[in-house]
Design a protein around this motif. Structure first.
Motif, PDB file in Angstrom:
ATOM      1  N   ALA A 182       0.810  -1.223   0.000  1.00 33.91           N
ATOM      2  CA  ALA A 182       0.000   0.000   0.000  1.00 33.91           C
ATOM      3  C   ALA A 182       0.841   1.270   0.000  1.00 33.91           C
ATOM      4  CB  ALA A 182      -0.929  -0.004   1.217  1.00 33.91           C
ATOM      5  N   PHE A 183       1.952   1.258   0.716  1.00 33.70           N
ATOM      6  CA  PHE A 183       2.740   2.490   0.866  1.00 33.70           C
ATOM      7  C   PHE A 183       3.218   3.071  -0.469  1.00 33.70           C
ATOM      8  CE2 PHE A 183       6.796   4.720   1.655  1.00 33.70           C
ATOM      9  CZ  PHE A 183       6.304   5.778   2.418  1.00 33.70           C
ATOM     10  N   PRO A 184       3.773   2.287  -1.406  1.00 34.02           N
ATOM     11  CA  PRO A 184       4.206   2.879  -2.681  1.00 34.02           C
ATOM     12  C   PRO A 184       3.076   3.572  -3.434  1.00 34.02           C
ATOM     13  CG  PRO A 184       5.149   0.694  -2.431  1.00 34.02           C
ATOM     14  CD  PRO A 184       4.141   0.851  -1.341  1.00 34.02           C
ATOM     15  N   SER A 185       1.837   3.091  -3.289  1.00 29.69           N
ATOM     16  CA  SER A 185       0.705   3.719  -3.979  1.00 29.69           C
ATOM     17  C   SER A 185       0.390   5.094  -3.423  1.00 29.69           C
ATOM     18  CB  SER A 185      -0.538   2.813  -3.882  1.00 29.69           C
ATOM     19  OG  SER A 185      -0.321   1.595  -4.565  1.00 29.69           O
ATOM     20  N   THR A 186       0.702   5.330  -2.139  1.00 34.23           N
ATOM     21  CA  THR A 186       0.447   6.656  -1.544  1.00 34.23           C
ATOM     22  C   THR A 186       1.407   7.705  -2.099  1.00 34.23           C
ATOM     23  OG1 THR A 186       1.952   6.277   0.325  1.00 34.23           O
ATOM     24  CG2 THR A 186      -0.338   5.561   0.585  1.00 34.23           C
ATOM     25  N   LEU A 187       2.530   7.273  -2.666  1.00 36.59           N
ATOM     26  CA  LEU A 187       3.525   8.209  -3.194  1.00 36.59           C
ATOM     27  C   LEU A 187       3.283   8.564  -4.652  1.00 36.59           C
ATOM     28  CD1 LEU A 187       6.742   6.569  -1.667  1.00 36.59           C
ATOM     29  CD2 LEU A 187       5.306   8.366  -0.683  1.00 36.59           C
ATOM     30  N   LEU A 188       2.374   7.850  -5.314  1.00 32.69           N
ATOM     31  CA  LEU A 188       2.109   8.117  -6.726  1.00 32.69           C
ATOM     32  C   LEU A 188       1.224   9.360  -6.881  1.00 32.69           C
ATOM     33  CD1 LEU A 188       1.338   4.495  -8.025  1.00 32.69           C
ATOM     34  CD2 LEU A 188       3.414   5.842  -8.437  1.00 32.69           C
ATOM     35  N   LEU A 227      -1.926   2.131 -12.920  1.00 33.41           N
ATOM     36  CA  LEU A 227      -2.300   2.477 -14.294  1.00 33.41           C
ATOM     37  C   LEU A 227      -2.864   3.893 -14.398  1.00 33.41           C
ATOM     38  CD1 LEU A 227      -3.983  -0.882 -15.393  1.00 33.41           C
ATOM     39  CD2 LEU A 227      -1.754  -0.014 -16.107  1.00 33.41           C
ATOM     40  N   LEU A 228      -3.314   4.469 -13.269  1.00 30.65           N
ATOM     41  CA  LEU A 228      -3.893   5.814 -13.265  1.00 30.65           C
ATOM     42  C   LEU A 228      -2.887   6.888 -12.857  1.00 30.65           C
ATOM     43  CD1 LEU A 228      -7.367   5.107 -11.587  1.00 30.65           C
ATOM     44  CD2 LEU A 228      -6.830   5.218 -14.022  1.00 30.65           C
ATOM     45  N   ALA A 229      -1.684   6.492 -12.508  1.00 35.80           N
ATOM     46  CA  ALA A 229      -0.685   7.458 -12.030  1.00 35.80           C
ATOM     47  C   ALA A 229      -0.256   8.405 -13.150  1.00 35.80           C
ATOM     48  CB  ALA A 229       0.529   6.725 -11.473  1.00 35.80           C
ATOM     49  N   PRO A 262       5.024   4.596 -12.892  1.00 36.49           N
ATOM     50  CA  PRO A 262       4.925   3.836 -11.642  1.00 36.49           C
ATOM     51  C   PRO A 262       5.948   2.704 -11.564  1.00 36.49           C
ATOM     52  CG  PRO A 262       3.291   3.040 -13.183  1.00 36.49           C
ATOM     53  CD  PRO A 262       4.087   4.097 -13.909  1.00 36.49           C
ATOM     54  N   PHE A 263       7.062   2.835 -12.297  1.00 41.55           N
ATOM     55  CA  PHE A 263       8.025   1.727 -12.395  1.00 41.55           C
ATOM     56  C   PHE A 263       8.524   1.286 -11.025  1.00 41.55           C
ATOM     57  CE2 PHE A 263      12.466   0.290 -12.629  1.00 41.55           C
ATOM     58  CZ  PHE A 263      12.308  -0.818 -13.432  1.00 41.55           C
ATOM     59  N   ILE A 264       8.881   2.239 -10.171  1.00 45.84           N
ATOM     60  CA  ILE A 264       9.443   1.891  -8.863  1.00 45.84           C
ATOM     61  C   ILE A 264       8.414   1.170  -8.004  1.00 45.84           C
ATOM     62  CG2 ILE A 264      10.392   2.814  -6.710  1.00 45.84           C
ATOM     63  CD1 ILE A 264      11.670   5.046  -8.321  1.00 45.84           C
ATOM     64  N   SER A 265       7.192   1.716  -7.947  1.00 49.35           N
ATOM     65  CA  SER A 265       6.152   1.082  -7.128  1.00 49.35           C
ATOM     66  C   SER A 265       5.761  -0.281  -7.694  1.00 49.35           C
ATOM     67  CB  SER A 265       4.920   1.990  -7.033  1.00 49.35           C
ATOM     68  OG  SER A 265       4.343   2.193  -8.303  1.00 49.35           O
ATOM     69  N   GLU A 266       5.680  -0.379  -9.027  1.00 47.00           N
ATOM     70  CA  GLU A 266       5.356  -1.659  -9.648  1.00 47.00           C
ATOM     71  C   GLU A 266       6.409  -2.711  -9.332  1.00 47.00           C
ATOM     72  OE1 GLU A 266       4.854  -1.365 -13.815  1.00 47.00           O
ATOM     73  OE2 GLU A 266       3.010  -0.212 -13.720  1.00 47.00           O
ATOM     74  N   THR A 267       7.671  -2.306  -9.450  1.00 47.97           N
ATOM     75  CA  THR A 267       8.767  -3.238  -9.180  1.00 47.97           C
ATOM     76  C   THR A 267       8.762  -3.675  -7.722  1.00 47.97           C
ATOM     77  OG1 THR A 267      10.120  -2.149 -10.879  1.00 47.97           O
ATOM     78  CG2 THR A 267      11.263  -3.559  -9.291  1.00 47.97           C
ATOM     79  N   ALA A 268       8.557  -2.708  -6.811  1.00 47.89           N
ATOM     80  CA  ALA A 268       8.521  -3.037  -5.378  1.00 47.89           C
ATOM     81  C   ALA A 268       7.377  -3.989  -5.062  1.00 47.89           C
ATOM     82  CB  ALA A 268       8.381  -1.756  -4.553  1.00 47.89           C
ATOM     83  N   ASN A 269       6.210  -3.721  -5.637  1.00 51.73           N
ATOM     84  CA  ASN A 269       5.060  -4.575  -5.390  1.00 51.73           C
ATOM     85  C   ASN A 269       5.259  -5.977  -5.952  1.00 51.73           C
ATOM     86  OD1 ASN A 269       3.661  -2.554  -4.074  1.00 51.73           O
ATOM     87  ND2 ASN A 269       2.593  -1.850  -5.905  1.00 51.73           N
ATOM     88  N   MET A 270       5.840  -6.057  -7.167  1.00 53.31           N
ATOM     89  CA  MET A 270       6.031  -7.356  -7.796  1.00 53.31           C
ATOM     90  C   MET A 270       7.086  -8.176  -7.055  1.00 53.31           C
ATOM     91  SD  MET A 270       6.294  -8.156 -11.864  1.00 53.31           S
ATOM     92  CE  MET A 270       7.890  -7.382 -12.101  1.00 53.31           C
ATOM     93  N   VAL A 271       8.161  -7.520  -6.620  1.00 52.04           N
ATOM     94  CA  VAL A 271       9.202  -8.215  -5.862  1.00 52.04           C
ATOM     95  C   VAL A 271       8.649  -8.698  -4.528  1.00 52.04           C
ATOM     96  CG1 VAL A 271      11.394  -7.905  -4.630  1.00 52.04           C
ATOM     97  CG2 VAL A 271      11.129  -7.032  -6.958  1.00 52.04           C
ATOM     98  N   ASN A 272       7.863  -7.835  -3.882  1.00 55.71           N
ATOM     99  CA  ASN A 272       7.266  -8.185  -2.598  1.00 55.71           C
ATOM    100  C   ASN A 272       6.354  -9.400  -2.737  1.00 55.71           C
ATOM    101  OD1 ASN A 272       6.206  -8.194  -0.023  1.00 55.71           O
ATOM    102  ND2 ASN A 272       4.838  -6.469  -0.383  1.00 55.71           N
TER     103      ASN A 272
END
Length: 315
Positions: A160-166, A186-188, A192-202
């Motif tokens: 959730a946290f990376p989405s708050t920064l978008l 998709l709405l950013a 959103p590369f950093i948040s996407e990568t963090a979410n996918m790695v997580n």
């Protein structure tokens, strides 16, 4: 000198599963019925396990927590979907959207870890039966369950946290029936590369670790079961493991498809999300109660106890 006006999004519009009015009614009725059955079935399992002393063992202790997680997971998304249908507004505030995203991954991550814990429990019970009560004592069971909740909380926060920064400056329509990290990215307005990568790695790390633990556990479990000389013993062991494997497949299958890839959308995404949001919580009570004779007997005892308390006698 041109002045650029940017308006930060304060709410989103959830488009739901379909724009077809007839299908919307079908989905509403289906979700309502399945959610009510999920509530009733999972609460019944929790009450039965805690009310019957014959079920006070690690396996059923973990089963009751799984039911609690299923109930929580479906409650994160389904009531909002039903409310949006009735109100016709279909809106959700930014803070509520982030909260929904957090709790979805909090309970989802906890359930992922909990299913892995249940696989380990079956491994100890079948591969080390003489040491089972020593290894899986009450203190260990409580610590293991708490650790799954802590792990789920960390997973939910890091999703959730990376989405708050978008930055979100429009459009604000989410082509889904709940808020999730993929749909939001998709709405950013920015990449959103950093948040996407963090979410996918997580999500990838959590899923891979759980999958490896479950796979290794069941390799040992199956090899041990095949060595059992009694056909009845083999059947009983396979029956218990089959229920768990069925639940694992229903939960992990959709999760792997949705979260272990970049934020691209497919037509089937929303329907696949329905499986872990409502179908799995609805099916789990049936899978465990219909295939588990001990739980069915305990439910009958619980029903008889209620009848006795009401002063009703049935011949």
């Amino acid at each position: 000198m041109a002045v650029r006006n940017e308006t930060r999004i304060t709410h989103f519009i959830l488009l739901g599963l379909s724009s077809n009015p007839d299908l919307q009614i079908v989905f509403f009725v289906l979700f309502l019925v399945m959610y009510l059955f999920a509530i009733a079935g999972n609460i019944l399992i929790v009450v039965t396990v805690h009310a019957d002393s014959d079920l006070h063992c690690p396996m059923y202790f973990f089963l009751s927590h799984l039911s609690l997680l299923d109930l929580s997971l479906s409650t994160v998304t389904v009531p909002k979907y039903l409310a949006n249908f009735v109100s016709q507004s279909k809106t959700i505030s930014f803070s509520d959207c982030i909260a929904q995203l957090f709790f979805l991954h909090f309970f989802g991550g906890t359930e992922c870890l909990h299913l892995t814990l249940m696989a380990y429990d079956r491994y100890v019970a079948i591969c080390n039966p003489l040491r089972y009560t020593t290894i899986m004592n009450r203190r260990v069971c409580l610590l293991l369950v708490v650790s799954t909740w802590v792990g789920g909380f960390i997973h939910g926060f890091t999703q959730a946290f990376p989405s708050t920064l978008l930055p979100f400056c429009g459009p604000n329509e989410i082509d889904h029936f709940f808020c999730d990290s993929h749909a939001l990215s998709l709405l950013a307005c920015s990449s959103p590369f950093i948040s996407e990568t963090a979410n996918m790695v997580n999500s990838g790390t959590l899923t891979v670790v759980c999958f490896l633990v479950v796979s290794i556990s069941y390799v040992y479990i199956i090899s041990t079961i095949l060595k059992i000389r009694s056909a009845e013993g083999r059947q009983k062991a396979f029956s218990t493991c089959a229920s768990h494997l069925m639940v694992m497949t229903l939960f992990f299958g959709p999760s792997v498809f949705i979260y272990m890839r970049p934020s691209v959308t497919f037509a089937a995404d929303k329907m696949i999300c329905v499986f872990y949001a409502i179908v799995t919580p609805w099916l789990n009570p049936f899978i465990y109660t219909l295939r588990n004779e001990k739980v069915r007997i305990s439910m009958k005892k619980l029903k008889g106890r209620k009848v006795s308390l009401l002063g009703i006698h049935i011949n």
